[in-house]
Design a protein around this motif. Structure first.
Motif, short mmCIF file in Angstrom:
data_model
loop_
_atom_site.label_atom_id
_atom_site.label_comp_id
_atom_site.label_asym_id
_atom_site.label_seq_id
_atom_site.Cartn_x
_atom_site.Cartn_y
_atom_site.Cartn_z
N LEU A 119 0.81 -1.22 0.00
CA LEU A 119 0.00 0.00 0.00
C LEU A 119 0.85 1.26 0.00
O LEU A 119 0.53 2.24 -0.70
N GLY A 120 1.92 1.29 0.80
CA GLY A 120 2.78 2.46 0.79
C GLY A 120 3.44 2.67 -0.56
O GLY A 120 3.51 3.79 -1.08
N GLU A 123 0.87 4.06 -3.01
CA GLU A 123 0.57 5.48 -2.81
C GLU A 123 1.71 6.35 -3.32
O GLU A 123 1.48 7.40 -3.95
N ARG A 124 2.94 5.92 -3.07
CA ARG A 124 4.09 6.70 -3.57
C ARG A 124 4.07 6.78 -5.09
O ARG A 124 4.35 7.83 -5.68
N LEU A 126 1.42 6.54 -7.08
CA LEU A 126 0.33 7.40 -7.53
C LEU A 126 0.66 8.88 -7.33
O LEU A 126 0.47 9.70 -8.23
N ARG A 127 1.18 9.23 -6.15
CA ARG A 127 1.51 10.63 -5.87
C ARG A 127 2.61 11.15 -6.79
O ARG A 127 2.68 12.36 -7.06
N TRP A 131 1.17 6.34 -12.06
CA TRP A 131 0.14 5.32 -12.23
C TRP A 131 -0.51 5.46 -13.60
O TRP A 131 -1.05 6.51 -13.94
#
Length: 315
Positions: A119-120, A123-124, A126-127, A131
């Motif tokens: 998950l981390g 998120e990294r 995507l930010r 993605w």
């Protein structure tokens, strides 16, 4: 009585302390320095220390006739305090058991899910704008439901983790504990350390201190599966951090989720460079109501001392 509180505290805790004590609040999140440790014993009747305030034998030796008579620790873990040296100096020590159980168990499950499901890392990505959309083979992680969990330490927190794993995720629970546990609270098997380490997910929940220092080292990591995930929500020095880095960088285990570190707040660059490691900044009890409950329990110990009553949570 003059009370030193060594870190900023929630308003409710400060109000309760100020109602009964002459309070000095140290408005600094850093741990006490060597001189501040000694001044705390010399200049105050009672002290509310917390994680990292290292009241070790040398500190007590340097203040042979301390004014302080109680260290009311804010937190359940007290391995930063040499309890034997404190007692020899005439200083009682208390802690705050129970208040932290559920919050810490929740963080353990958070780390299991974050690390297994990447998950981390996701998120990294995507930010960072990397993605490109959903795909059948994108960021495949490890399934959690129905797997085995090996819990190292079956005290309050270990049992709370076991409940979440068993009832929430249908996991088979194995555990290692230095003494026999008659009732783990869920269907579970007590096993040797090596067998617990061989579970799909390993969670460390033992107290800190000399008896558990480097309990988890190269030999213990050697018992893990290459597909196993290691989670630590206990104390950083329970784990030989160098051995963990080797296990991860050489691919001997699949990943790790950590909320505590051997030399925190220092975190090895080798750990921070790995995508299969989830790193949290010691968030185990970081909920306002939990921190309020911890602080109020510490104040209850202080008030009992002030009133000459038995200490509710003497260690």
């Amino acid at each position: 009585m003059k009370l030193l509180i060594t870190r900023p505290m929630p308003d409710k805790v400060l109000a309760a302390a100020k109602a009964r004590f002459d309070v000095t609040l140290r408005n600094d999140h850093a741990v006490l320095s060597a001189e501040e440790l000694r001044a705390a014993l010399r200049d105050y009747d009672v002290v509310m220390p917390t994680l990292g305030d290292r009241f070790q034998a040398d500190v007590f030796a340097d203040v042979p006739s301390p004014r302080a008579t109680l260290l009311a620790n804010f937190g359940v873990g007290y391995n930063h305090i040499d309890v034997a040296a404190a007692q020899a100096a005439g200083i009682a020590v208390t802690n705050t058991p129970g208040a932290v159980t559920d919050a810490t168990a929740d963080i353990a499950l958070s780390l299991i899910l974050m690390t297994a499901r990447r998950l981390g890392e996701g998120e990294r990505m995507l930010r960072a704008g990397q993605w490109g959309g959903w795909g059948p083979t994108q960021m495949l992680g490890a399934h959690v439901t129905g797997k085995t969990v090996g819990i190292i330490g079956m005290g309050r927190i270990g049992k709370a983790i076991a409940r979440r794993c068993h009832f929430g995720f249908g996991m088979e629970v194995l555990f290692h504990n230095r003494s026999a546990v008659a009732d783990a609270g869920v269907p579970a098997r007590q096993v040797p350390l090596e067998q617990a380490m061989a579970a799909d997910f390993v969670v460390v929940a033992v107290p800190g201190g000399p008896a558990t220092h480097h309990l988890i080292g190269a030999q213990a990591f050697g018992a893990m599966k290459p597909t196993g995930f290691f989670i630590n929500i206990a104390r950083g020095d329970v784990v030989d951090e160098a051995a963990l880095v080797v296990a991860l960088t050489e691919g001997r285990i699949a990943g790790a989720g950590l909320d505590v570190y051997e030399f925190e707040p220092k975190v090895p660059a080798a750990l921070m460079a790995l995508e299969n490691v989830t790193l949290l900044p010691h968030l185990g009890t970081a909920c306002l109501e939990v921190r309020e409950n911890m602080g109020l329990m510490a104040v209850d110990n202080l008030i009992a001392h002030l009133d000459g009553r038995a200490l509710p949570n003497r260690v």
